[in-house]
Design a protein around this motif. Structure first.
Motif, PDB file in Angstrom:
ATOM      1  N   ILE A  94       2.623 -11.597  95.229  1.00 20.41           N
ATOM      2  CA  ILE A  94       4.049 -11.652  94.884  1.00 20.41           C
ATOM      3  C   ILE A  94       4.415 -10.550  93.903  1.00 20.41           C
ATOM      4  O   ILE A  94       5.453  -9.897  94.047  1.00 20.41           O
ATOM      5  N   ASN A  95       3.566 -10.301  92.910  1.00 18.94           N
ATOM      6  CA  ASN A  95       3.831  -9.200  91.978  1.00 18.94           C
ATOM      7  C   ASN A  95       3.896  -7.869  92.717  1.00 18.94           C
ATOM      8  O   ASN A  95       4.753  -7.037  92.432  1.00 18.94           O
ATOM      9  N   GLY A  96       2.990  -7.663  93.658  1.00 19.25           N
ATOM     10  CA  GLY A  96       3.027  -6.425  94.446  1.00 19.25           C
ATOM     11  C   GLY A  96       4.323  -6.295  95.227  1.00 19.25           C
ATOM     12  O   GLY A  96       4.954  -5.232  95.237  1.00 19.25           O
ATOM     13  N   TYR A  97       4.725  -7.360  95.861  1.00 17.30           N
ATOM     14  CA  TYR A  97       5.967  -7.343  96.639  1.00 17.30           C
ATOM     15  C   TYR A  97       7.188  -7.127  95.742  1.00 17.30           C
ATOM     16  O   TYR A  97       8.080  -6.338  96.072  1.00 17.30           O
ATOM     17  N   GLN A  98       7.224  -7.814  94.608  1.00 19.03           N
ATOM     18  CA  GLN A  98       8.388  -7.729  93.717  1.00 19.03           C
ATOM     19  C   GLN A  98       8.318  -6.542  92.755  1.00 19.03           C
ATOM     20  O   GLN A  98       9.224  -6.345  91.946  1.00 19.03           O
ATOM     21  N   ARG A  99       7.235  -5.780  92.850  1.00 18.44           N
ATOM     22  CA  ARG A  99       7.037  -4.616  91.974  1.00 18.44           C
ATOM     23  C   ARG A  99       7.144  -5.009  90.498  1.00 18.44           C
ATOM     24  O   ARG A  99       7.874  -4.394  89.721  1.00 18.44           O
ATOM     25  N   ARG A 100       6.416  -6.044  90.169  1.00 18.68           N
ATOM     26  CA  ARG A 100       6.375  -6.513  88.792  1.00 18.68           C
ATOM     27  C   ARG A 100       4.922  -6.679  88.388  1.00 18.68           C
ATOM     28  O   ARG A 100       4.034  -6.601  89.226  1.00 18.68           O
ATOM     29  N   THR A 101       4.681  -6.867  87.103  1.00 20.02           N
ATOM     30  CA  THR A 101       3.336  -7.121  86.604  1.00 20.02           C
ATOM     31  C   THR A 101       3.390  -8.347  85.705  1.00 20.02           C
ATOM     32  O   THR A 101       4.464  -8.808  85.334  1.00 20.02           O
ATOM     33  N   GLY A 102       2.230  -8.843  85.365  1.00 23.32           N
ATOM     34  CA  GLY A 102       2.158  -9.962  84.436  1.00 23.32           C
ATOM     35  C   GLY A 102       2.006 -11.302  85.130  1.00 23.32           C
ATOM     36  O   GLY A 102       1.879 -11.392  86.348  1.00 23.32           O
ATOM     37  N   ARG A 103       2.035 -12.323  84.300  1.00 21.23           N
ATOM     38  CA  ARG A 103       1.830 -13.679  84.800  1.00 21.23           C
ATOM     39  C   ARG A 103       3.010 -14.147  85.642  1.00 21.23           C
ATOM     40  O   ARG A 103       4.153 -13.786  85.389  1.00 21.23           O
ATOM     41  N   LEU A 104       2.709 -14.964  86.613  1.00 23.05           N
ATOM     42  CA  LEU A 104       3.729 -15.561  87.464  1.00 23.05           C
ATOM     43  C   LEU A 104       3.821 -17.069  87.208  1.00 23.05           C
ATOM     44  O   LEU A 104       4.892 -17.646  87.289  1.00 23.05           O
ATOM     45  N   TRP A 105       2.687 -17.681  86.899  1.00 26.62           N
ATOM     46  CA  TRP A 105       2.588 -19.136  86.779  1.00 26.62           C
ATOM     47  C   TRP A 105       2.383 -19.588  85.334  1.00 26.62           C
ATOM     48  O   TRP A 105       1.722 -18.902  84.564  1.00 26.62           O
ATOM     49  N   GLN A 106       2.913 -20.756  85.008  1.00 25.30           N
ATOM     50  CA  GLN A 106       2.587 -21.380  83.740  1.00 25.30           C
ATOM     51  C   GLN A 106       1.116 -21.764  83.778  1.00 25.30           C
ATOM     52  O   GLN A 106       0.549 -21.994  84.842  1.00 25.30           O
ATOM     53  N   GLN A 107       0.511 -21.827  82.622  1.00 18.66           N
ATOM     54  CA  GLN A 107      -0.883 -22.262  82.544  1.00 18.66           C
ATOM     55  C   GLN A 107      -0.974 -23.703  82.996  1.00 18.66           C
ATOM     56  O   GLN A 107      -0.051 -24.491  82.820  1.00 18.66           O
ATOM     57  N   GLY A 108      -2.096 -24.040  83.577  1.00 18.74           N
ATOM     58  CA  GLY A 108      -2.347 -25.411  83.982  1.00 18.74           C
ATOM     59  C   GLY A 108      -1.553 -25.806  85.206  1.00 18.74           C
ATOM     60  O   GLY A 108      -0.873 -25.000  85.841  1.00 18.74           O
ATOM     61  N   PHE A 109      -1.641 -27.066  85.538  1.00 24.57           N
ATOM     62  CA  PHE A 109      -0.928 -27.650  86.667  1.00 24.57           C
ATOM     63  C   PHE A 109      -0.981 -29.154  86.499  1.00 24.57           C
ATOM     64  O   PHE A 109      -1.764 -29.679  85.721  1.00 24.57           O
ATOM     65  N   HIS A 110      -0.142 -29.821  87.207  1.00 18.43           N
ATOM     66  CA  HIS A 110      -0.135 -31.279  87.171  1.00 18.43           C
ATOM     67  C   HIS A 110      -0.837 -31.794  88.420  1.00 18.43           C
ATOM     68  O   HIS A 110      -0.622 -31.278  89.512  1.00 18.43           O
ATOM     69  N   ASP A 111      -1.683 -32.792  88.247  1.00 11.51           N
ATOM     70  CA  ASP A 111      -2.341 -33.402  89.403  1.00 11.51           C
ATOM     71  C   ASP A 111      -2.273 -34.913  89.298  1.00 11.51           C
ATOM     72  O   ASP A 111      -2.264 -35.468  88.199  1.00 11.51           O
ATOM     73  N   ARG A 112      -2.170 -35.545  90.440  1.00  4.19           N
ATOM     74  CA  ARG A 112      -2.207 -37.005  90.500  1.00  4.19           C
ATOM     75  C   ARG A 112      -3.063 -37.394  91.695  1.00  4.19           C
ATOM     76  O   ARG A 112      -2.770 -37.011  92.829  1.00  4.19           O
ATOM     77  N   ALA A 113      -4.136 -38.097  91.437  1.00  8.32           N
ATOM     78  CA  ALA A 113      -4.997 -38.590  92.506  1.00  8.32           C
ATOM     79  C   ALA A 113      -4.308 -39.781  93.152  1.00  8.32           C
ATOM     80  O   ALA A 113      -3.792 -40.659  92.456  1.00  8.32           O
ATOM     81  N   LEU A 114      -4.273 -39.796  94.469  1.00  6.52           N
ATOM     82  CA  LEU A 114      -3.686 -40.918  95.174  1.00  6.52           C
ATOM     83  C   LEU A 114      -4.733 -41.993  95.395  1.00  6.52           C
ATOM     84  O   LEU A 114      -5.897 -41.687  95.682  1.00  6.52           O
ATOM     85  N   ARG A 115      -4.302 -43.227  95.269  1.00 15.50           N
ATOM     86  CA  ARG A 115      -5.178 -44.349  95.581  1.00 15.50           C
ATOM     87  C   ARG A 115      -5.191 -44.517  97.092  1.00 15.50           C
ATOM     88  O   ARG A 115      -4.227 -44.212  97.780  1.00 15.50           O
ATOM     89  N   ARG A 116      -6.279 -44.991  97.625  1.00 13.27           N
ATOM     90  CA  ARG A 116      -6.426 -45.150  99.071  1.00 13.27           C
ATOM     91  C   ARG A 116      -5.341 -46.034  99.687  1.00 13.27           C
ATOM     92  O   ARG A 116      -4.926 -45.815 100.811  1.00 13.27           O
TER      93      ARG A 116
END
Length: 151
Positions: A94-116
């Motif tokens: 995406i940085n290559g396409y948008q001709r930008r540099t640097g971070r794109l995403w916030q650190q970390g992510f949210h996850d939730r395990a689903l119960r069966r």
């Protein structure tokens, strides 16, 4: 800027191969880097790449202008590695396409395990209805950046 709770996103995280997870990641400072068709498709290509590599099986996903939701069955890799691959590769593309540099995403992510016993299709419906709830479209069929295995 990191969320004040970003460290808590990692606390107690457990990755179990074969388990279903709902994953969410936001762009840095919620900037809508994914608003255009090409940028969103570059991220989608990375979701498909990890599936081809056999490290995750996508059940449903939606790419919003400033975040994405992804329902996956985890392969033989931990969540951190899976998300690191998707986020680093998509940043490069995406940085290559948008001709930008640097971070794109916030650190970390949210996850939730689903119960069966959870209704996985209901979770998938919740994911793909995100653009309608956000007011981006009247009908979900009008939004181009989502998919689910049941369709």
């Amino acid at each position: 800027m990191n969320s004040p709770h970003s460290d808590q996103l990692r606390r107690g995280r457990f990755s179990e191969p074969g388990r279903l997870y709902l994953l969410t990641s936001k762009t840095l400072n919620r900037v809508p880097y994914l608003v255009d068709l090409r940028s969103a498709r570059l991220l989608i290509a990375q979701l498909r790449t990890v599936e081809q590599e056999g490290i995750a099986r996508s059940l449903a996903w939606v790419v919003m202008p400033d975040h994405f939701h992804w329902l996956v069955e985890l392969g033989d890799v931990d969540l951190k590695t899976l998300m690191r691959r998707v986020k680093s590769r998509s940043t490069r593309m995406i940085n290559g396409y948008q001709r930008r540099t640097g971070r794109l995403w916030q650190q970390g992510f949210h996850d939730r395990a689903l119960r069966r016993e959870e209704d996985v299709r209901a979770v998938a419906r919740y994911i793909v209805m995100n653009p309608k709830r956000a007011g981006l479209v009247e009908r979900i069929g009008d939004y181009p950046h989502w998919d689910a295995i049941w369709l």
